[in-house]
Motif scaffolding. Structure first.
Motif, PDB file in Angstrom:
ATOM      1  N   LEU A 185       0.817  -1.216   0.000  1.00  0.00           N
ATOM      2  CA  LEU A 185       0.000   0.000   0.000  1.00  0.00           C
ATOM      3  C   LEU A 185       0.851   1.266   0.000  1.00  0.00           C
ATOM      4  O   LEU A 185       0.351   2.340  -0.312  1.00  0.00           O
ATOM      5  CB  LEU A 185      -0.955   0.000   1.198  1.00  0.00           C
ATOM      6  CG  LEU A 185      -2.168  -0.920   1.051  1.00  0.00           C
ATOM      7  CD1 LEU A 185      -3.027  -0.870   2.289  1.00  0.00           C
ATOM      8  CD2 LEU A 185      -2.997  -0.568  -0.172  1.00  0.00           C
ATOM      9  N   SER A 186       2.136   1.131   0.356  1.00  0.00           N
ATOM     10  CA  SER A 186       2.995   2.312   0.245  1.00  0.00           C
ATOM     11  C   SER A 186       3.493   2.459  -1.193  1.00  0.00           C
ATOM     12  O   SER A 186       4.174   3.423  -1.518  1.00  0.00           O
ATOM     13  CB  SER A 186       4.162   2.242   1.230  1.00  0.00           C
ATOM     14  OG  SER A 186       5.108   1.293   0.798  1.00  0.00           O
ATOM     15  N   SER A 187       3.177   1.469  -2.042  1.00  0.00           N
ATOM     16  CA  SER A 187       3.595   1.540  -3.447  1.00  0.00           C
ATOM     17  C   SER A 187       2.431   1.757  -4.400  1.00  0.00           C
ATOM     18  O   SER A 187       2.582   2.397  -5.435  1.00  0.00           O
ATOM     19  CB  SER A 187       4.298   0.241  -3.854  1.00  0.00           C
ATOM     20  OG  SER A 187       5.301  -0.099  -2.941  1.00  0.00           O
ATOM     21  N   VAL A 188       1.279   1.179  -4.064  1.00  0.00           N
ATOM     22  CA  VAL A 188       0.121   1.282  -4.965  1.00  0.00           C
ATOM     23  C   VAL A 188      -1.110   1.666  -4.150  1.00  0.00           C
ATOM     24  O   VAL A 188      -1.098   1.556  -2.924  1.00  0.00           O
ATOM     25  CB  VAL A 188      -0.149  -0.063  -5.686  1.00  0.00           C
ATOM     26  CG1 VAL A 188       1.039  -0.486  -6.509  1.00  0.00           C
ATOM     27  CG2 VAL A 188      -0.505  -1.157  -4.693  1.00  0.00           C
ATOM     28  N   SER A 189      -2.169   2.078  -4.854  1.00  0.00           N
ATOM     29  CA  SER A 189      -3.393   2.432  -4.130  1.00  0.00           C
ATOM     30  C   SER A 189      -4.199   1.175  -3.841  1.00  0.00           C
ATOM     31  O   SER A 189      -3.985   0.131  -4.467  1.00  0.00           O
ATOM     32  CB  SER A 189      -4.222   3.402  -4.964  1.00  0.00           C
ATOM     33  OG  SER A 189      -4.705   2.727  -6.103  1.00  0.00           O
ATOM     34  N   ALA A 190      -5.129   1.288  -2.908  1.00  0.00           N
ATOM     35  CA  ALA A 190      -5.988   0.145  -2.563  1.00  0.00           C
ATOM     36  C   ALA A 190      -6.768  -0.305  -3.798  1.00  0.00           C
ATOM     37  O   ALA A 190      -6.960  -1.496  -4.017  1.00  0.00           O
ATOM     38  CB  ALA A 190      -6.940   0.542  -1.440  1.00  0.00           C
ATOM     39  N   ARG A 191      -7.156   0.668  -4.621  1.00  0.00           N
ATOM     40  CA  ARG A 191      -7.925   0.321  -5.815  1.00  0.00           C
ATOM     41  C   ARG A 191      -7.078  -0.508  -6.788  1.00  0.00           C
ATOM     42  O   ARG A 191      -7.518  -1.533  -7.300  1.00  0.00           O
ATOM     43  CB  ARG A 191      -8.412   1.612  -6.503  1.00  0.00           C
ATOM     44  CG  ARG A 191      -9.381   1.395  -7.640  1.00  0.00           C
ATOM     45  CD  ARG A 191      -9.816   2.735  -8.236  1.00  0.00           C
ATOM     46  NE  ARG A 191      -8.678   3.622  -8.497  1.00  0.00           N
ATOM     47  CZ  ARG A 191      -7.867   3.508  -9.543  1.00  0.00           C
ATOM     48  NH1 ARG A 191      -8.063   2.569 -10.418  1.00  0.00           N
ATOM     49  NH2 ARG A 191      -6.862   4.346  -9.709  1.00  0.00           N
ATOM     50  N   GLN A 192      -5.831  -0.055  -6.995  1.00  0.00           N
ATOM     51  CA  GLN A 192      -4.947  -0.810  -7.892  1.00  0.00           C
ATOM     52  C   GLN A 192      -4.693  -2.212  -7.358  1.00  0.00           C
ATOM     53  O   GLN A 192      -4.707  -3.189  -8.105  1.00  0.00           O
ATOM     54  CB  GLN A 192      -3.601  -0.082  -8.033  1.00  0.00           C
ATOM     55  CG  GLN A 192      -3.673   1.146  -8.922  1.00  0.00           C
ATOM     56  CD  GLN A 192      -2.402   1.972  -8.834  1.00  0.00           C
ATOM     57  OE1 GLN A 192      -1.787   2.084  -7.771  1.00  0.00           O
ATOM     58  NE2 GLN A 192      -2.001   2.555  -9.945  1.00  0.00           N
ATOM     59  N   LEU A 193      -4.466  -2.284  -6.047  1.00  0.00           N
ATOM     60  CA  LEU A 193      -4.163  -3.576  -5.436  1.00  0.00           C
ATOM     61  C   LEU A 193      -5.340  -4.539  -5.604  1.00  0.00           C
ATOM     62  O   LEU A 193      -5.173  -5.682  -6.032  1.00  0.00           O
ATOM     63  CB  LEU A 193      -3.852  -3.370  -3.948  1.00  0.00           C
ATOM     64  CG  LEU A 193      -3.401  -4.596  -3.176  1.00  0.00           C
ATOM     65  CD1 LEU A 193      -2.083  -5.120  -3.712  1.00  0.00           C
ATOM     66  CD2 LEU A 193      -3.250  -4.294  -1.690  1.00  0.00           C
ATOM     67  N   LEU A 194      -6.539  -4.022  -5.291  1.00  0.00           N
ATOM     68  CA  LEU A 194      -7.728  -4.872  -5.375  1.00  0.00           C
ATOM     69  C   LEU A 194      -8.018  -5.294  -6.808  1.00  0.00           C
ATOM     70  O   LEU A 194      -8.272  -6.465  -7.087  1.00  0.00           O
ATOM     71  CB  LEU A 194      -8.942  -4.114  -4.837  1.00  0.00           C
ATOM     72  CG  LEU A 194      -9.131  -4.147  -3.344  1.00  0.00           C
ATOM     73  CD1 LEU A 194     -10.388  -3.397  -2.975  1.00  0.00           C
ATOM     74  CD2 LEU A 194      -9.232  -5.580  -2.866  1.00  0.00           C
ATOM     75  N   THR A 195      -7.969  -4.307  -7.726  1.00  0.00           N
ATOM     76  CA  THR A 195      -8.276  -4.616  -9.121  1.00  0.00           C
ATOM     77  C   THR A 195      -7.295  -5.647  -9.655  1.00  0.00           C
ATOM     78  O   THR A 195      -7.678  -6.626 -10.292  1.00  0.00           O
ATOM     79  CB  THR A 195      -8.205  -3.325  -9.967  1.00  0.00           C
ATOM     80  OG1 THR A 195      -8.846  -2.291  -9.244  1.00  0.00           O
ATOM     81  CG2 THR A 195      -8.882  -3.507 -11.295  1.00  0.00           C
ATOM     82  N   GLY A 196      -6.017  -5.435  -9.385  1.00  0.00           N
ATOM     83  CA  GLY A 196      -5.000  -6.366  -9.869  1.00  0.00           C
ATOM     84  C   GLY A 196      -5.211  -7.763  -9.322  1.00  0.00           C
ATOM     85  O   GLY A 196      -5.130  -8.753 -10.053  1.00  0.00           O
ATOM     86  N   LYS A 197      -5.522  -7.832  -8.040  1.00  0.00           N
ATOM     87  CA  LYS A 197      -5.724  -9.140  -7.404  1.00  0.00           C
ATOM     88  C   LYS A 197      -6.930  -9.860  -8.007  1.00  0.00           C
ATOM     89  O   LYS A 197      -6.861 -11.037  -8.350  1.00  0.00           O
ATOM     90  CB  LYS A 197      -5.961  -8.968  -5.906  1.00  0.00           C
ATOM     91  CG  LYS A 197      -4.686  -8.891  -5.121  1.00  0.00           C
ATOM     92  CD  LYS A 197      -4.997  -8.826  -3.652  1.00  0.00           C
ATOM     93  CE  LYS A 197      -3.728  -8.969  -2.851  1.00  0.00           C
ATOM     94  NZ  LYS A 197      -3.071 -10.251  -3.045  1.00  0.00           N
ATOM     95  N   VAL A 198      -8.035  -9.122  -8.108  1.00  0.00           N
ATOM     96  CA  VAL A 198      -9.273  -9.731  -8.603  1.00  0.00           C
ATOM     97  C   VAL A 198      -9.090 -10.221 -10.041  1.00  0.00           C
ATOM     98  O   VAL A 198      -9.443 -11.349 -10.384  1.00  0.00           O
ATOM     99  CB  VAL A 198     -10.426  -8.702  -8.506  1.00  0.00           C
ATOM    100  CG1 VAL A 198     -11.617  -9.137  -9.316  1.00  0.00           C
ATOM    101  CG2 VAL A 198     -10.808  -8.508  -7.041  1.00  0.00           C
TER     102      VAL A 198
END
Lengths: 298, 404
Positions: free
Chosen positions: B214-227
């Motif tokens: 989360l210090s590198s990407v936003s929560a949205r990016q993290l979630l979208t990428g994971k999903v």
């Protein structure tokens, strides 16, 4: 332009104010110490600087910009509790996390090899993270924190769990980074490390600022009006000295309110005493910490 | 590369390299192979019964002399039960039955066998049945009528369109088999993927790697990428299953025979299968991410997601009811309720027609649920992801949503 400019930030969790109206700044090219007792709000402050959580109010400016996705690539972070993908190899872990900081795969790999070599970890680059010792894992995480050449690096308890050799290695690397003009924020409970490395410090307690500024000035402010003396000969009665405390190998002279260390030195010289060491006593940071935190606990 | 894509790529590779994923991907075709093998083995063992079997009978009533050859079963007459018993013990006959003098008034036939059985084999029952019917009717009605009385119904259905022409899609079991198999695979794949996503998130949460991310990407990016990464892995899994299907069907056709040739894809099946696959995946992926954010460890998360997968599996449990009572309103509810819709719609495609309005409503509700849960998840993600060891109550989550 300061590396970090924090202005009146407030953060509460479930009605509990964790960080309360905190303001400070960190300059480029300095190692800044962030200290405070457990639960003081240090980690929450760091997380707000790293854009992991947002403050309820107040501003965080990093390198002159409001926190955004773009500024995240300029930040390096070593969290207090560490972990990496257990099943991933050392090199893959570093390269993946570096790529999330905007590095290209190839340059990330080159830089990773260079840093692994520098830290003596190169032979382990193909190992899975779960095969490494705790200290080794920490070195890898430190590499992850600095590989993308960040302008600001925040290190939460970087020396915990490291052996003396690795501690020295890490300190050397931190000083190198500072000399390159990077801003480093060091949060630790080990006061000796702060005294050794930091130029300025911020102490917080209950989410509020209690001490902030140049370390030498803070120590001088808290000095206990006494001098430490190693000498040869007979000292006898000394005007202006209320107490002579014999320590191991030296004597601590406690001065009355009207006498300065300079006057004491002059008197010693005039008496023909051979002086091996003369030092104005400043309390260790540890003692200041205990005094300040103790006071606010009352 | 875009950070979302980087996370997608990492999650995809991380998932497909997992031992659990590889095992699950291979185990479904392997189980199918095993089933085909067992089927062939059982039918192979059972084959000797297809050979001519001799059954004895004792006619105490009289008049049962003809029609002693019934398919693969030959009936041999004995004068007394003692003779028949002797032949049975000697192994000359497999079993025998006695037609008592009062058979016409009672219908009772006494059967004697050496084998322990639940009931007489269907082939034996049919043979005895036809033998009795034929002898009872012999001389009273024409031969052809006897054959019709034995098998009066050979139902051949033809489905017509509203204009009265023969419909291109005829329905029936041939139409049902692919949707049924696909719905099972879809449900399995969704359940596995949700588990992987939760495990991954749980691991990152437990070892605090989430803070570095989360210090590198936003929560949205993290979630979208994971999903999306997890969806890609799921797609690979289903692709392996689907690609292995023709091969398995080919293998099976040698043993299961002509049924395979009747298999037919329902209209629009491919389009709707893809749509529901993607929507079903996304729904459960965002749900898993949300649960991963609020649960304190991956085990607790898996228990929570288990509750949400029950509606997904309900259409599978009641598949046979769905087949025999396709018009019940409960199926409409299940086809529109987002958690059960992906599997239910696929099953219903094979069973009956789904009105367009129901499909539109079902897809609309799914899409809205995905968006809603995604927004909700992003909102609670930051807050609860970092609150280790403490799961918020429902009230707390709602308060968090209000205050944002």
């Amino acid at each position: 332009m300061p590396a970090v400019e924090i202005s009146h930030i407030v953060k509460s969790f479930a009605d509990k104010v964790v960080v309360n109206d905190l303001s400070f700044s960190v300059a480029q090219g300095e190692i800044f110490g962030l200290i405070g007792p457990n639960g003081a709000g240090k980690t929450t402050t760091i997380r707000m600087m790293m854009d992991i959580i947002k403050p309820d109010s107040g501003d965080v400016t990093i390198l002159g910009e409001k926190l955004s996705e773009a500024t995240k690539n300029k930040l390096g972070y070593l969290p207090e509790e560490r972990g990496l993908y257990k099943k991933l190899s050392v090199l893959d872990s570093i390269v993946y996390l570096a790529s999330l900081k905007g590095m290209h795969r190839r340059s990330a790999e080159e830089k990773a090899n260079e840093l692994l070599n520098q830290t003596g970890m190169l032979p382990h680059k193909g190992k899975k993270i779960e095969e490494l010792s705790r200290g080794m894992g920490q070195i890898i995480q430190f590499i992850v924190g600095i590989i993308h050449d960040p302008e600001l690096v925040v290190l939460d308890e970087p020396f915990a769990g490291l052996d003396p050799v690795n501690t020295e290695l890490l300190k050397g690397m931190l000083l190198d980074l500072r000399n390159q003009g990077k801003a480093l924020i060091l949060s630790t409970h080990q006061m000796n490390e702060i005294e050794e490395l930091c130029d300025r410090i911020l102490m917080i307690n209950h989410g509020r600022l209690v001490l902030y500024g140049n370390l030498a000035e803070i120590k001088s402010k808290y000095r206990s009006n006494s001098v430490l003396l190693e000498f040869e000969g007979e000292l006898g009665e000394m005007p202006g000295v209320t107490e002579q405390r014999t320590r191991k190998g030296y004597v601590e002279l406690v001065l009355d309110g009207n006498t300065t260390p300079q006057q004491v030195l002059e008197r010693l010289v005039s008496r023909g005493i051979v002086i091996n060491r003369f030092e104005v006593a400043t309390p260790p940071l540890n003692e200041i910490f205990l005094r300040v935190v103790g006071k606010t606990h009352e | 590369m875009n950070k979302t894509l980087l996370i997608l790529r990492h999650e995809f590779l991380h998932t497909v390299k997992r031992r659990g994923f590889i095992v699950m991907t291979l185990i479904v075709p392997l189980i199918a192979l095993l089933l085909i093998g067992v089927f062939q083995l059982v039918s192979g063992v059972a084959r000797p019964t297809v050979e001519v079997t001799t059954i004895g009978y004792v006619d105490e009533l009289g008049g049962f002399q003809q029609y002693t050859s019934q398919g693969n079963i030959t009936l041999v007459r004995f004068d007394t039960p003692d003779d028949a018993t002797e032949a049975l013990v000697n192994g000359d006959i497999k079993e025998y039955f006695v037609i008592p003098p009062d058979y016409i008034s009672t219908g009772v036939i006494n059967r004697y066998t050496l084998e322990k059985q639940l009931a007489a084999l269907p082939a034996t029952t049919t043979a005895i049945n036809n033998f009795l019917t034929s002898n009872l009717l012999a001389g009273k009605v024409p031969e052809a009528t006897i054959a019709r009385i034995e098998a009066p119904l050979n139902l051949v259905s033809t489905r017509l369109t509203e204009t009265g022409a023969v419909a291109p899609e005829q329905g029936g079991y041939g139409n049902f088999i692919i949707p049924a198999v696909f719905s099972i695979l879809l449900a399995l794949s969704i359940v596995f993927s949700s588990t992987y996503l939760l495990q991954g998130l749980g691991e990152e949460k437990e070892n605090r790697l989430i803070e570095v991310l989360l210090s590198s990407v936003s929560a949205r990016q993290l979630l979208t990428g994971k999903v999306l990464g997890m969806g890609a892995a799921g797609l690979v899994q289903v692709a392996v299953w689907v690609i292995s299907a023709p091969f398995l069907l080919n293998l099976a056709s040698s043993s299961i025979g002509g049924f395979i040739s009747t298999i037919q894809l329902p209209a629009n099946f491919i389009v709707l299968a893809v749509v529901y696959f993607i929507l079903g995946y996304l729904l459960f992926a965002v749900l898993s991410a949300g649960i991963g954010a609020i649960s304190s460890n991956s085990r607790e998360g898996q228990q929570l997601i288990g509750i949400f997968t029950i509606p997904l599996l309900i259409p599978l449990w009641f598949m046979s009811l769905n087949m025999f009572f396709p018009d019940n309103p409960i199926w409409v509810v299940l086809a529109i309720f987002p958690l059960s819709a992906p599997v239910e719609v696929i099953i219903r495609l094979g069973v009956s027609d789904i009105p367009v309005w129901q499909l539109v409503a079902s897809i609309a509700v799914l899409v809205l649920s995905i968006i809603g849960i995604l927004l909700l998840t992003i909102r609670i993600f930051r807050t609860y992801l970092l609150m280790y060891g403490k799961r918020p109550g429902i009230g707390e989550v709602l308060r968090c949503l209000r205050t944002g």
